[in-house]
Design an enzyme around this catalytic site. Sequence first.
Site, PDB file in Angstrom:
ATOM      1  N   LYS A 168     -95.399 -17.239  48.605  1.00 56.49           N
ATOM      2  CA  LYS A 168     -94.211 -18.081  48.850  1.00 56.49           C
ATOM      3  C   LYS A 168     -94.624 -19.538  48.770  1.00 56.49           C
ATOM      4  CE  LYS A 168     -95.499 -19.588  53.217  1.00 56.49           C
ATOM      5  NZ  LYS A 168     -95.874 -20.968  53.546  1.00 56.49           N
ATOM      6  N   ASP A 199     -94.708 -15.638  58.975  1.00 55.93           N
ATOM      7  CA  ASP A 199     -94.035 -15.615  57.668  1.00 55.93           C
ATOM      8  C   ASP A 199     -93.562 -14.214  57.276  1.00 55.93           C
ATOM      9  OD1 ASP A 199     -94.189 -18.317  57.005  1.00 55.93           O
ATOM     10  OD2 ASP A 199     -96.224 -18.114  56.221  1.00 55.93           O
TER      11      ASP A 199
HETATM   12  O1  C5P Z   1     -98.116 -16.504  63.067  1.00 61.00           O
HETATM   13  P1  C5P Z   1     -99.311 -16.895  62.256  1.00 61.00           P
HETATM   14  O2  C5P Z   1    -100.482 -15.996  62.445  1.00 61.00           O
HETATM   15  O3  C5P Z   1     -98.962 -17.108  60.826  1.00 61.00           O
HETATM   16  O4  C5P Z   1     -99.731 -18.329  62.803  1.00 61.00           O
HETATM   17  C1  C5P Z   1    -101.057 -18.816  62.828  1.00 61.00           C
HETATM   18  C2  C5P Z   1    -101.164 -19.882  63.904  1.00 61.00           C
HETATM   19  O5  C5P Z   1    -100.378 -21.028  63.548  1.00 61.00           O
HETATM   20  C3  C5P Z   1    -100.633 -19.449  65.245  1.00 61.00           C
HETATM   21  O6  C5P Z   1    -101.627 -18.849  66.014  1.00 61.00           O
HETATM   22  C4  C5P Z   1    -100.194 -20.752  65.871  1.00 61.00           C
HETATM   23  O7  C5P Z   1    -101.310 -21.414  66.420  1.00 61.00           O
HETATM   24  C5  C5P Z   1     -99.732 -21.570  64.705  1.00 61.00           C
HETATM   25  N1  C5P Z   1     -98.274 -21.520  64.505  1.00 61.00           N
HETATM   26  C6  C5P Z   1     -97.448 -22.324  65.273  1.00 61.00           C
HETATM   27  N2  C5P Z   1     -96.084 -22.284  65.067  1.00 61.00           N
HETATM   28  C7  C5P Z   1     -95.554 -21.501  64.115  1.00 61.00           C
HETATM   29  C8  C5P Z   1     -96.385 -20.673  63.311  1.00 61.00           C
HETATM   30  C9  C5P Z   1     -97.736 -20.714  63.527  1.00 61.00           C
HETATM   31  O8  C5P Z   1     -97.916 -23.062  66.147  1.00 61.00           O
HETATM   32  N3  C5P Z   1     -94.220 -21.510  63.918  1.00 61.00           N
END
Ligand code: C5P
Length: 309
Positions: A10, A140
Amino acid sequence: MSVTVFSPAKINLFLAVTGRRPDGYHDLVSVVAPLDFGDHLTAEVRPGGGDGDPFTLECADPAVPTDGSNLILKAAEAFAAATGWRGRVRFRLEKRIPVGAGLGGGSSNAVAALRALNALAGGIAGDALLASMAAALGSDCALFLANVPVVMRGRGERIERLADAAAGRLAGRRVVLFKPGFGIGTAWAYRRMAALAGSPGPVYLAEAEAERRVADWTTGDAPVEAILGNNFEPVVFAKYVALPVLLEKLRRETGAAVQMSGSGSACFALPRDESVTEKIAAGVRSCWGPDAFVQLARLGAPRPPAPDG
Ligand code: C5P
């Protein structure tokens, strides 16, 4: 029995991080579109019972961990726990989406694993169960379950399908993806943003302003270029100066709209016509070296057929 699932990348055409939440995540408003470029994940049922892990993963790319830290195996465990399905599966990932790129590769692979397992298990998980598993795996994932251009809100789990007229302005649009030799950790980028928010100057974009921009673009008739924006750029560019230097050069020399995707390090260009795609690719390689990742893709285009085997 085996199934192969396309696992798209994406790009965030518009990304506004609007503030930090009490749970440590960040709220965002983002216009995101899947691409016709991505990985392929094959899931093959292994015969019999036996000891050991029910799920295994193979991937030829050494940058991809194949242990329990991989979201594919986490997705498989979540699927087995939520549905009670007891199959044993060998996953093979044909990896093309670079890691640490802001192209959603990990979340996309997790959703591909859920889809593949659900196909092998005869569709035992309904949409709501798939959505709840996906939301727990990565921010995502909801987007990749929808698999159409969307407006993403909350921490990424709230998805609204882009209105047809707006999605029509995206469909089939040529994108040149490119990435330097280094990746950027999403968690680092969010931490850095939160740290900078304590210093003078606006870091987060106000939610009302982000919503106004999305609404104006969605209901109007402006081209894709008009919605571009990413407030991770100043945060990430301050450390990784190779990114803004190249983006500015490409903007100047090719006239293409250019932007970083997500929290980087991949960027994309939207060439106005095919004649400049080669110029963009050459510009990337002259700055970042002949081995830099450069990939042509299209926005929201139909999925390519799975490879043989
Ligand atoms: O959810 P994902 O594993 O993709 O996110 C990785 C890190 O990015 C999370 O642990 C968090 O620290 C940060 N994050 C965030 N806010 C979001 C998505 C991700 O702070 N909306």
